[in-house]
Design a protein around this motif. Structure first.
Motif, PDB file in Angstrom:
ATOM      1  N   SER A  53      -0.040 -27.244  23.958  1.00  0.00           N
ATOM      2  CA  SER A  53       1.053 -26.520  24.600  1.00  0.00           C
ATOM      3  C   SER A  53       1.672 -25.525  23.626  1.00  0.00           C
ATOM      4  O   SER A  53       2.769 -25.722  23.109  1.00  0.00           O
ATOM      5  N   PRO A  54       0.950 -24.434  23.369  1.00  0.00           N
ATOM      6  CA  PRO A  54       1.433 -23.479  22.360  1.00  0.00           C
ATOM      7  C   PRO A  54       2.616 -22.653  22.878  1.00  0.00           C
ATOM      8  O   PRO A  54       2.782 -22.519  24.095  1.00  0.00           O
ATOM      9  N   GLU A  55       3.374 -22.115  21.961  1.00  0.00           N
ATOM     10  CA  GLU A  55       4.462 -21.221  22.366  1.00  0.00           C
ATOM     11  C   GLU A  55       3.876 -19.942  22.950  1.00  0.00           C
ATOM     12  O   GLU A  55       4.263 -19.494  24.015  1.00  0.00           O
ATOM     13  N   GLU A  64      -7.558 -28.472  20.591  1.00  0.00           N
ATOM     14  CA  GLU A  64      -6.445 -29.277  20.085  1.00  0.00           C
ATOM     15  C   GLU A  64      -5.136 -28.494  20.061  1.00  0.00           C
ATOM     16  O   GLU A  64      -4.294 -28.682  19.191  1.00  0.00           O
ATOM     17  N   THR A  65      -5.026 -27.590  21.008  1.00  0.00           N
ATOM     18  CA  THR A  65      -3.792 -26.814  21.158  1.00  0.00           C
ATOM     19  C   THR A  65      -3.238 -27.081  22.550  1.00  0.00           C
ATOM     20  O   THR A  65      -3.551 -26.358  23.500  1.00  0.00           O
ATOM     21  N   TYR A 113      -2.892 -20.919  16.145  1.00  0.00           N
ATOM     22  CA  TYR A 113      -2.613 -21.129  17.573  1.00  0.00           C
ATOM     23  C   TYR A 113      -1.269 -21.844  17.789  1.00  0.00           C
ATOM     24  O   TYR A 113      -0.569 -21.570  18.749  1.00  0.00           O
ATOM     25  N   ASN A 114      -0.991 -22.789  16.922  1.00  0.00           N
ATOM     26  CA  ASN A 114       0.177 -23.657  17.158  1.00  0.00           C
ATOM     27  C   ASN A 114       1.450 -23.199  16.459  1.00  0.00           C
ATOM     28  O   ASN A 114       2.461 -23.881  16.537  1.00  0.00           O
ATOM     29  N   SER A 115       1.387 -22.081  15.768  1.00  0.00           N
ATOM     30  CA  SER A 115       2.587 -21.633  15.043  1.00  0.00           C
ATOM     31  C   SER A 115       3.612 -21.075  16.021  1.00  0.00           C
ATOM     32  O   SER A 115       3.265 -20.553  17.078  1.00  0.00           O
ATOM     33  N   LYS A 173      -6.248 -23.576  13.929  1.00  0.00           N
ATOM     34  CA  LYS A 173      -5.337 -24.459  14.670  1.00  0.00           C
ATOM     35  C   LYS A 173      -3.879 -24.157  14.314  1.00  0.00           C
ATOM     36  O   LYS A 173      -3.018 -24.104  15.195  1.00  0.00           O
TER      37      LYS A 173
END
Ligand code: MN
Ligand code: MN
Length: 478
Positions: free
Chosen positions: A291-293, A288-289, A473-475, A470
């Motif tokens: 398009s991470p930075e 559920e990640t 990963y998404n921060s 999650k």
């Protein structure tokens, strides 16, 4: 200061560790229970490191992750796929979602392990004694030997036959499958032999032998006819001869499925939750990640329970090699210096379980610093034994960053040590990854009955662990 003022000061000054369940609204409570069901299914289909690796790789492929080894053998890598995985030697897995920026700016890594304590069949396992066919085992990892007596055990594993062909077996999981068991001494006769001995002296590793059969082949004039009975059946059903066990890895694990525990079904009981609980939650988080930075990586190691050894353990070059291939795919420099800088710029959550305080064994914990079931994901700053020896000991800076991240994302979290000072201790993969210069923090749920055939986890903790990974990963990037 009056009572209400004092209460106000308390609220402001004291640390607040809310129950994870209280942090969830009605809808999310339902989501947490549904997540628990998916988790149980994962446990049931991943009872060995091989099965876990295969399952994770299959789920990755289903979700559109591309096999990096296939990509590297074909020359066209345009456009570069953003989601890749590697299944290494059928026992270790890595997955990555490429970030928006350069990989060399640092990746976000969650590293768990997919091996669990168990009884491995020896390389010459089959023998007979007292009109029975039996199998010798050699235990793997830190077990309490008495846990493995008098319970139904299933055999899971792979056999490489003389012609080089591989055969996978699972015996003992279907309702009408036979199971295997290690016998125990009856209490009536245990007094003299075991009565006054220390528990560590009572149970002998060489006595963890599995019953394999009791029907002979042929009449009483035939020597070893009970061993022969077992071998004949193995040959009829699987085409196995005795020498095949030499090139086999067969694990005896507790038979049966993971179950809900409690009238309220708020907990999961099952084998191998250390550490497939973190494998499943980090897998779900990475899926559920989108398009991470920063490039998001999940690593699923083998051999943690025996010191992270071997070519698929955290001491191996598996991670370096995978990240080096990611750099290559993304057309970034792959020289040694670039790889080292990428690793130094990365951050890692060492995803492993801690020991929740047990209502019946509170005395081995220090109550101010022991994690408890139900209070969410646990930040374990250090592990180790005798004065933190062998521990990674995460920096205040990195703990601070994760603490702020979890607060921001309403993740229920707690902190915890593994038991009282000098009570015992343990380790994780953390220190093997920290040696590359990245920040590493041990971070996972706290469970009960760790390393037993039936470990206990709280569903709200499982859910919070998934949410925590999650969020990591998404921060946004530093
Ligand atoms: Mn573990
Ligand atoms: Mn363990």
């Amino acid at each position: 200061m009056d009572k209400s003022q004092a209460e106000k000061r308390k609220k402001h000054l004291f640390k607040n560790t809310p129950l994870a369940y209280d942090q969830l609204g009605k809808q999310e409570r339902e989501a947490a229970f549904a997540f628990g069901d998916r988790y149980k299914e994962f446990l049931n289909s991943a009872k060995t490191e091989r099965e876990a690796a295969k399952k994770i790789a299959a789920l990755a492929a289903d979700m559109g992750f591309v096999d990096i080894d296939e990509l590297l053998t074909i020359k066209t890598t345009e456009p570069v796929p953003q989601r890749v995985f590697r299944l290494f030697k059928d026992k270790t897995v890595a997955m990555a979602v490429l970030g928006q920026g350069k990989i060399s700016s640092g990746a976000r890594i969650v590293a768990s392990h997919i091996d669990s304590p168990r009884l491995d069949l020896k390389q010459n396992p089959i023998y007979e004694d007292l009109s029975m066919g039996l199998m010798k085992t050699h235990y793997y990892g830190g077990i309490r030997k008495y846990h493995w007596l008098s319970i139904p055990l299933a055999l899971h594993g792979s056999i490489i036959k003389a012609d080089g062909k591989k055969m996978d077996i699972i015996i003992g999981e279907e309702p009408d499958d036979p199971v295997f068991t290690v016998t125990d001494l009856l209490p009536h006769l245990a007094g003299k032999l075991q009565g006054d001995k220390k528990i560590s002296d009572v149970f002998d590793g060489e006595k963890l032998n599995l019953i394999a059969g009791s029907l002979p082949l042929g009449n009483e004039n035939i020597q070893d006819r009970f061993k022969l009975g077992v071998m004949q059946l193995l040959h009829d059903k699987y085409g196995i001869i005795e020498e095949d066990f030499i090139s086999a890895e067969i694990e005896a694990v507790p038979a049966g499925k993971a179950r809900d525990i409690g009238f309220d079904r708020s907990m999961v009981g099952g084998y191998g939750q250390d550490d497939r609980i973190c494998a499943f939650t980090s897998l779900a988080a990475l899926l559920e990640t989108p398009s991470p930075e920063k490039t998001a990586i999940a690593l699923f190691f083998d051999k943690e329970e025996i010191g992270s050894e071997g070519n698929g353990g955290a001491k191996s070059s598996f991670m370096e090699d995978f990240i080096s291939d990611l750099l290559f795919l993304n057309q970034e420099p792959t020289d040694n210096r670039s790889l080292r800088k990428t690793l130094i710029n990365s951050e890692c959550l060492s995803a492993d379980v801690n020991a929740a305080m047990d209502p019946d064994f509170k005395e081995v914990h220090e109550k101010h610093n022991a994690p408890r079931l139900g209070f969410g994901i646990c930040l374990t700053k250090f592990t180790g034994v005798r004065g933190k020896s062998g521990s990674n000991d995460a920096s205040a800076e990195f703990v601070g960053r994760i603490r702020a991240l979890f607060n921001e994302n309403k993740i229920a979290w707690q902190t915890g040590e593994l038991g009282k000072i000098d009570e015992g201790g343990g380790g994780t993969v953390a220190k093997f990854l920290a040696q590359f210069g990245m920040d590493v923090l041990d971070c996972g749920p706290a469970i009960l009955s760790m390393h037993s055939p039936f470990e206990v986890a709280g569903k709200a903790d499982v859910y919070m662990t998934y949410k925590g990974y999650k969020a990591f990963y998404n921060s946004p990037g530093k």
